[in-house]
Design a protein around this motif. Structure first.
Motif, PDB file in Angstrom:
ATOM      1  N   THR A   1       5.306   4.109   3.412  1.00 52.64           N
ATOM      2  CA  THR A   1       6.428   4.406   2.623  1.00 52.64           C
ATOM      3  C   THR A   1       6.968   5.837   3.258  1.00 52.64           C
ATOM      4  O   THR A   1       8.266   5.725   3.595  1.00 52.64           O
ATOM      5  CB  THR A   1       6.031   4.904   1.239  1.00 52.64           C
TER       6      THR A   1
ATOM      7  N   GLN B   1       9.921   1.371  -2.842  1.00 48.32           N
ATOM      8  CA  GLN B   1       8.741   0.813  -3.624  1.00 48.32           C
ATOM      9  C   GLN B   1       8.952   1.248  -5.161  1.00 48.32           C
ATOM     10  O   GLN B   1       9.603   2.237  -5.410  1.00 48.32           O
ATOM     11  CB  GLN B   1       7.673   1.638  -2.973  1.00 48.32           C
TER      12      GLN B   1
ATOM     13  N   ASP C   1      10.136  -2.206   0.916  1.00 48.32           N
ATOM     14  CA  ASP C   1       8.616  -1.424   0.485  1.00 48.32           C
ATOM     15  C   ASP C   1       8.001  -2.342  -0.372  1.00 48.32           C
ATOM     16  O   ASP C   1       8.109  -2.303  -1.831  1.00 48.32           O
ATOM     17  CB  ASP C   1       8.886  -0.077   0.247  1.00 48.32           C
ATOM     18  N   GLU C   2       7.239  -3.218  -0.102  1.00 46.46           N
ATOM     19  CA  GLU C   2       6.279  -3.959  -1.196  1.00 46.46           C
ATOM     20  C   GLU C   2       7.024  -4.617  -2.194  1.00 46.46           C
ATOM     21  O   GLU C   2       6.688  -4.412  -3.403  1.00 46.46           O
ATOM     22  CB  GLU C   2       5.108  -3.103  -1.572  1.00 46.46           C
TER      23      GLU C   2
HETATM   24 MG   LIG Z   1       3.851   2.870  -0.073  1.00 48.32          MG
END
Ligand SMILES: [Mg+2]
Ligand SMILES: Nc1ncnc2c1ncn2[C@@H]1O[C@H](COP(=O)(O)OP(=O)(O)OP(=O)(O)O)[C@@H](O)[C@H]1O
Lengths: 231, 292
Positions: free
Chosen positions: A41, A83, A156-157
Motif C-alpha cells: 500500500t 485499499q 489495492d486488493e
Molecule cells: Mg495494504
C-alpha cells in the motif's frame, strides 16, 4: 510506461520502502504480492504522492511524477482504487462518478463507457454509496478510477472480502481494460486470481521488490508464492 | 401592551436575532465541517465586517442605501480575503492540527481586535440603515429594516444551501470534508478548497455583521457574543451539520428573544449555556448531528 526506480519512502522517521523498483507497461498487468506490512500500500501511496519519496524517481513516459503535489498526480492519468475502497460514502453513486470525471475534465461519453462496464451501478445512480453491497462498492471504486480514462490503473486488493461471482466480474473487467492498453498495477493476495491476470508478478518483501517473475509456466506450487506470501 | 402583542414583538425580535445568528453560525459550522478547524477568530471576522461596514458607509458618497449596498459586497470580500490569507499563511503551515489551530485562531482574534482598536478606535459607532421604513401593525410599529434583515438572511442561507448541494464547488467541498486524502487522489486541490471554505465562513460572518450594524453599533469588542452564540448553536445543532445549525439558530434566537423581552437577556444566556452543557453530557453529537 510507469517506472519506479530505487524508491525510498516512509512515514516520518520510519522507512518503509527501500530501493524499490517496478515497471508497469501499457496493456500489461503487473501483480504485486507480499505479506501484510511488506509495503504494498505504501508503494501505491508513494506513486500517488500521498507519501513523499525521499529518494529515487517515479516517471510516467519519462515525465517525472515524484515531487508533484498529490492532487496533480491523478491529472497525469493515474487512476487509484485504494485499499478498503474509500468511497465518498455520504455521496451518491452518481456523485462519486462525477468526482472521478472532474479529475481530468471527462464528459458524459466517458461516464457512459464506464457505466457500460458496470450496468449494476447504472441502476443505483441515486443511491448513497455507503448503502451499496461490498461488491457494488468495489465496482464503484473501480468505476470512479476509470472515469479518469487512466493510462495507469493502481488497484489495492480489490477482491478483498468479495464473493467468488464478484471476483470473476472484477477479473473480467480488468482483462477488458488490459486489452484497451491500460497499464495495471494490481496488489492481490489470491494466487489463482494472480495467475489468471498477471503478465508479471513482483514479490515485495521488507519494502523492496525482492523478485519479479514472468507469468509463464507458473503454478500455485511455484515456490515463490510460499516464500513471499506464505500460502 | 397586552400579552399577545408583547409575545409577537418578542418573537419578531427573536427571529431577527435567529437570522443573523444562523448566518454567523453556518460560517463557523462550515469551517469546522470541512476543515475540522475550531475557528476561535470567527467572532473577530464578524467584528471586522461591522467595522469595515462603518468605514465603507462613512466614506462612500451618496445616499445611505448606496454605501450600505457597497458594504454588503465589499465587507465579505475583504474579510474573506483576510481569512484566505490567514489560512494560507498560518493554518496551512500548522498542517491543520486541531489543537494548534485553536491556539493560532486565538492569536489571530487578538491581532484583529488590536488592529481594529488601532485603526478604528475604541468608540461604538452607528451605521445608518439603508432605508427608513416603519411597518405599522395594529398593536405596535416595527422596523421595516429588521424584516429586510430576516429576508436577506434567508436568501443568503438559501444560496449557501444551493451552493453546497447543487453545484460542482459544493461537491468538491463535501468530498474534501468526507476524505481529504482520497479527494486529492481525484485531483482536488485541498489547500485551495480549505482557503475558499475559510474565506466563505468568514464572509458569512461579515455579511451577518453588515446586516446587524444598523441595529447594533460597530465596536472593536463586538465579536464576543456572536462567537459564543455561534458555538452554542453549532454544538446544539451538531458540529458540521448545516441543517442542525439552522434549526439550532432558530431555537436559540427565538428563545433568546422571548426570554430577553419577558425576563432578562442574562437569563437567556444562562439558559442557553445550560442547554449546551446538557447537550454535551447527554447527546455530544448534537441534537441533530450523527454519531461518529
Ligand atoms: Mg495494504
Ligand atoms: N500512516 C502510517 N504511518 C506510519 N506507519 C505506517 C502507516 N501506514 C503504514 N505504516 C507501516 O508501514 C508498513 C507497510 O505498510 P503497508 O500498509 O504499506 O503494508 P501492506 O503491504 O499494504 O500490508 P497489507 O497487506 O496489510 O495491506 C507497516 O509496517 C505499517 O505498519
Amino acid at each position: 510506461m510507469l517506472e519506479l526506480k530505487a524508491i525510498n519512502a516512509g512515514y516520518g522517521n520510519v522507512q518503509v520502502l527501500r530501493n524499490l523498483s517496478l515497471t508497469a507497461k501499457p496493456g500489461q498487468v503487473t501483480c504485486v504480492m507480499g505479506r501484510n506490512g511488506a509495503g504494498k500500500t505504501t508503494m501505491l501511496r508513494t506513486i500517488m504522492g500521498q507519501v513523499q519519496a525521499q529518494a529515487g524517481s517515479i516517471t510516467l513516459n519519462n515525465t517525472p511524477l515524484h515531487g508533484l503535489p498529490a492532487h496533480e498526480v491523478p491529472r497525469h492519468g493515474i487512476g487509484y482504487v485504494p485499499q478498503g475502497r474509500r468511497l465518498f460514502g455520504e455521496l451518491t453513486v452518481a456523485q462519486n462518478i462525477e468526482i472521478g470525471l472532474m479529475t481530468r475534465h471527462k464528459t458524459a461519453k466517458t461516464r457512459d463507457y464506464v457505466l457500460s462496464l458496470f450496468p449494476r451501478l447504472r441502476e443505483r445512480l441515486a443511491q448513497r454509496s455507503s448503502t451499496l453491497s461490498g461488491g457494488e462498492q468495489q465496482m464503484l471504486a473501480i468505476a470512479r478510477a476509470l472515469c479518469l480514462e487512466p493510462a495507469v490503473l493502481l488497484l489495492d486488493e480489490p477482491t478483498e472480502g468479495l464473493q467468488p461471482s464478484m471476483i470473476t466480474l472484477i477479473r473480467e473487467t480488468l482483462l477488458t481494460l488490459k486489452a484497451t492498453g491500460v497499464a495495471t498495477i494490481l496488489v492481490e493476495q489470491r494466487v489463482d486470481a494472480v495467475l489468471s491476470m498477471a503478465n508479471q508478478i513482483a514479490f515485495v518483501s521488507n519494502g523492496t521488490v525482492a523478485e519479479t517473475l514472468e507469468n509463464t509456466n507458473l503454478t500455485p506450487a511455484t515456490p515463490q508464492f510460499q516464500t513471499y506470501v506464505g500460502i | 401592551m397586552d400579552f399577545g402583542p408583547f409575545l409577537l414583538l418578542a418573537l419578531m425580535e427573536g427571529t431577527v436575532m435567529a437570522a443573523v445568528l444562523a448566518l454567523t453560525a453556518v460560517g463557523l459550522s462550515l469551517v469546522f465541517g470541512v476543515m475540522r478547524v475550531v475557528n476561535v477568530a470567527h467572532g473577530e471576522f464578524f467584528m471586522l465586517g461591522a467595522v469595515i461596514a462603518w468605514f465603507v458607509t462613512h466614506y462612500m458618497p451618496g445616499p445611505p442605501a448606496v454605501g450600505f449596498a457597497a458594504a454588503l459586497v465589499i465587507c465579505p470580500l475583504l474579510v474573506g480575503g483576510v481569512a484566505a490569507l490567514s489560512d494560507t499563511l498560518i493554518l496551512k503551515r500548522l498542517n491543520y492540527d486541531p489543537e494548534a489551530t485553536i491556539v493560532a485562531t486565538i492569536g489571530l482574534s487578538y491581532i484583529f481586535q488590536q488592529a481594529a482598536l488601532t485603526f478604528y478606535g475604541p468608540d461604538a459607532r452607528p451605521v445608518e440603515a439603508p432605508f427608513d421604513l416603519r411597518i405599522q401593525l395594529p398593536w405596535f410599529g416595527y422596523s421595516g429594516y429588521k424584516i429586510a434583515v430576516v429576508v436577506a438572511a434567508i436568501v443568503i442561507l438559501l444560496a449557501v444551501w444551493l451552493l453546497m448541494t447543487r453545484t460542482r464547488a459544493g461537491l468538491i467541498m463535501r468530498a474534501t470534508q468526507l476524505d481529504r486524502t482520497t479527494a486529492r487522489a481525484f485531483g482536488i486541490n485541498v489547500d485551495r478548497v480549505y482557503a475558499a471554505v475559510f474565506a466563505l465562513g468568514a464572509g458569512l460572518a461579515a455579511v451577518a455583521a453588515v446586516l446587524i450594524v444598523p441595529i447594533q453599533q460597530a465596536h472593536y469588542l463586538m465579536g464576543h457574543d456572536p462567537l459564543l452564540l455561534s458555538f452554542i448553536v453549532v454544538i446544539i445543532g451538531g458540529l458540521g451539520s448545516l441543517r442542525g445549525t439552522l434549526l439550532a439558530a432558530l431555537v436559540i434566537g427565538l428563545s433568546d428573544g422571548v426570554i430577553s423581552v419577558f425576563f432578562s437577556p442574562t437569563l437567556a444566556k444562562i439558559l442557553a449555556t445550560l442547554l449546551v452543557a446538557m447537550v454535551l453530557v447527554f447527546r455530544p453529537q448534537g441534537l441533530f448531528g450523527v454519531k461518529q
